[in-house]
Every structure is written in C-alpha cells, then in structure tokens.
Design a protein around this motif. Structure first.
Motif, PDB file in Angstrom:
ATOM      1  N   PHE A 187      69.485 -11.111   1.158  1.00  0.00           N
ATOM      2  CA  PHE A 187      68.691 -12.512   0.780  1.00  0.00           C
ATOM      3  C   PHE A 187      68.889 -12.645  -0.709  1.00  0.00           C
ATOM      4  CE2 PHE A 187      66.738  -9.773   4.201  1.00  0.00           C
ATOM      5  CZ  PHE A 187      66.548 -10.947   5.156  1.00  0.00           C
ATOM      6  N   ILE A 201      68.762 -15.416  -1.955  1.00  0.00           N
ATOM      7  CA  ILE A 201      68.024 -16.166  -2.947  1.00  0.00           C
ATOM      8  C   ILE A 201      66.649 -15.645  -3.063  1.00  0.00           C
ATOM      9  CG2 ILE A 201      66.620 -16.660  -0.592  1.00  0.00           C
ATOM     10  CD1 ILE A 201      67.425 -19.308  -3.154  1.00  0.00           C
ATOM     11  N   LEU A 202      66.313 -14.602  -2.526  1.00  0.00           N
ATOM     12  CA  LEU A 202      65.020 -13.929  -3.183  1.00  0.00           C
ATOM     13  C   LEU A 202      65.137 -13.402  -4.553  1.00  0.00           C
ATOM     14  CD1 LEU A 202      63.911 -12.177   0.309  1.00  0.00           C
ATOM     15  CD2 LEU A 202      63.150 -14.454  -0.785  1.00  0.00           C
ATOM     16  N   GLU A 207      62.531 -19.634   3.422  1.00  0.00           N
ATOM     17  CA  GLU A 207      62.594 -18.605   2.292  1.00  0.00           C
ATOM     18  C   GLU A 207      61.436 -17.526   2.613  1.00  0.00           C
ATOM     19  OE1 GLU A 207      64.795 -21.425  -0.884  1.00  0.00           O
ATOM     20  OE2 GLU A 207      62.363 -21.183  -0.967  1.00  0.00           O
ATOM     21  N   LEU A 213      57.762 -21.014  -2.158  1.00  0.00           N
ATOM     22  CA  LEU A 213      59.100 -20.843  -1.426  1.00  0.00           C
ATOM     23  C   LEU A 213      59.104 -21.720  -0.065  1.00  0.00           C
ATOM     24  CD1 LEU A 213      59.614 -16.996  -1.043  1.00  0.00           C
ATOM     25  CD2 LEU A 213      60.592 -18.808  -2.776  1.00  0.00           C
TER      26      LEU A 213
END
Length: 232
Positions: free
Chosen positions: A120, A122-123, A138, A134
């Motif tokens: 992940f 994006i995290l 997300e 988020l």
C-alpha cells in the motif's frame, strides 16, 4: 484451519444465524455472499468472539474458541477488518498502524508498519496525514494494513467493497488478492457477489441467516439461486 459447526446466534429473541456451518483450510480464500441482513457480519463477529453463539461450536486449528476473548484470538493469529473500516480519523495514518500492532513489543511496531505498507504505497506517502482525510478506498486499505500488523494467519474481511466506487473496489480487491498470494488465509463476506465469487476458491451463500448454497467458484457462478439473486 477454521471449522464453524452448526452455530446459531441471536440478538435477544431474534435469530440472526440458524445452524450455520462452514470451513476454511489453510491458504484458502473463501467468500460468503448474501444480501443486506443475511447474517454475514454476524457470522464474522461470532467467529472473532464479539458475539457468542447460542449453540454450535467454532474450532480454530482443532480447538474450540467460542469462549475465547477477541484479543486472545488476535494473539492466536486471527483478526477482523470490520464493516465500515473504523479507522481513527483524528490520528495519523502511521499512528493507526502502530495501534494495530498493540500486541507487539514496542520496538517491533515501526518495523512491522514498514512491512505492512509495502503493498500500500499510498499509505507510506500519506503516513503523516490524518486518517479521516483519506478517501474511502484509502481508508479501506489502511484498515486492512492495520489488521495485518499482527501478521494474522487468518484474515476476516467484512464488506471491503461497501461504499466504494467501482474503480476503488477493483483496487482494494487487487490488494486483498496480493495478500492472499503472499500466504494469508482469507474469509471474506461481501454484498458484491460478482467480486467476491471471482476472488474465492470456494464460497457460501447466506440467506436470512441460513446457508442456502455452497460450492467452488465455478459451481457458485452456475448456481441458479446465485444467478437469480445476485448475478442477474
């Protein structure tokens, strides 16, 4: 790995699960589909110990767990990603992850957070952002990564596609599939029957708290009740 044997679960006098049985073997991906109110979430809450069945038994690796506390089940390798995600909106992404590793020694939590965010990215990019800012997709990824902090052998997923756009549903299922390919056994419930069936190797159909069908991915797709009720 997991055996659910003839469990019946009630809310007061209302029977939410009636004599339900299922099994999942190590390294399997198993889905449970059903409409809203079919008993899917009740099933997962009963397995994880949030609810107690009135009758029946649940075995994890051959041992009954119906009297176990939820935190002990987490320590034994089973965890739940709840319906609605339930991230801590006023805490950062990273702090949400660290809280997910509360059973780990403090010095291991940061390292584990780095590991669970590999699928992940994006995290990682938003680690200092408040979780409440988020997007829905997300937040779902954060909820899954948080659950993976304890390195569960069996991951229970409750409605991972709920409230997401079709594009985000595909992204979330891609991540779930990646976790499964890495060796996590997964029991998933979802109203999105098409995605859930495509994801699983086997599956079950719940209707009004009772099992209405079971089979392999191919058998479910060809089932008259599944086609009529869920696949159009």
């Amino acid at each position: 790995m997991l055996r659910v044997q003839n469990i019946s679960t009630y809310y007061g006098q209302i029977c939410a699960l009636d004599n339900v049985s299922l099994k999942i073997e190590e390294n399997e991906a198993v889905s449970v589909i059903g409409a809203n109110g079919a008993g899917k979430s009740t099933l997962l809450k009963t397995i994880i110990g949030e609810l107690r069945p009135k009758s029946g038994d649940i075995l994890l690796n051959g041992q009954s767990i119906i009297h176990e506390k939820t935190f002990k089940l987490v320590s034994r390798g089973m965890t739940l990603v709840p319906e609605g995600r339930h991230v801590f909106p006023l805490l950062s992404v990273w702090d949400n992850l660290i809280l997910g590793g509360y059973t780990l020694p403090a010095k291991e939590r940061q390292q584990r957070a780095e590991e669970v965010t590999e699928p992940f990215p994006i995290l990682r990019d938003r680690k200092n952002q408040l979780a409440g800012l988020l997007s829905g997709g997300e937040q779902q990824m954060l909820a899954i990564a948080r659950a993976m902090m304890t390195a569960p052998k069996l991951l229970l997923l409750d409605e991972p596609s709920m409230g997401l756009s079709p594009k985000l549903v595909l992204e979330v299922y891609d991540k779930i599939t990646e976790l499964h390919m890495q060796g996590t056994t997964i029991l998933l419930v979802d109203q999105n029957a098409e995605m859930a069936i495509d994801f699983c190797s086997r599956g079950y159909v719940l209707m009004a708290g009772r099992l209405a069908g079971a089979g392999t991915k191919e058998e479910l797709k060809q089932s008259e009740i599944v086609q009529r009720s869920y696949l159009g």
